[in-house]
Design a protein around this motif. Sequence first.
Motif: not given
Length: 223
Positions: A119-142
């Motif tokens: 926020y206004r270039d000041q860090a206000i938080g962080s978190t891991p989203l996922v350790d690892s995963f494989y994404q196939e071609p023509k695929n969408t991950t949320i």
Amino acid sequence: MSTSQQLPTHHEGGPKPIKRKHSASYYVHRVSESLSTRISKILCGIFLTLLFIIGIAAFISWLSLRPHRPRIYISSFSIPGLDQSNGFENAEIRFNVTARNANRAVGYYYDSVEAFAYYRDQAIGSTPLVDSFYQEPKNTTILYKVLKGATLDVNNDRWKEFRNDRALGTVVFRLDVTAMIRFKVSTWDSKHHRMHANCDVAVGRDGSILATSKNKRCPVYFT
């Protein structure tokens, strides 16, 4: 008839040219040279044609296999309780990150995916989203995550700044997504590349993402 009345005679000034007669082997040699020249031209033409076809095929293959960058979007982003003066006590940020692989023949290995909120270039938080995963071609991950508690640094003063911006109609944040990525083509894997996606997100008075920011493609670069 007298000598003075005789007709003049014409004498050729030089020797007659001698016609050279060539042997049969000479003509065979000339014909052989002509055939060799024609065959060389034909072979050269065939070689150049094959080279051109191979070049076109290689270019088409390169276009189909050339890895495109991941496409990152923020599909949702909200801060519940933004309309409450003491909302910082239970402050949280909820968001969905959409990662799209638009390649036809290239997959992605995502490792160490993290999100950082600013926020206004000041860090206000962080978190891991996922350790690892494989994404196939023509695929969408949320990827869905919530910043709160130890992963979100929002005090009373910062919350007041949020509410001051809210009074003007818009609160702007930036969500950075980083990951170590490898590209996969058939059985070949590339080395790791660090991906950065910088996503500017604006929320309205209700704390929900505005239409101008929803599903907006984030700039992506590698280091």
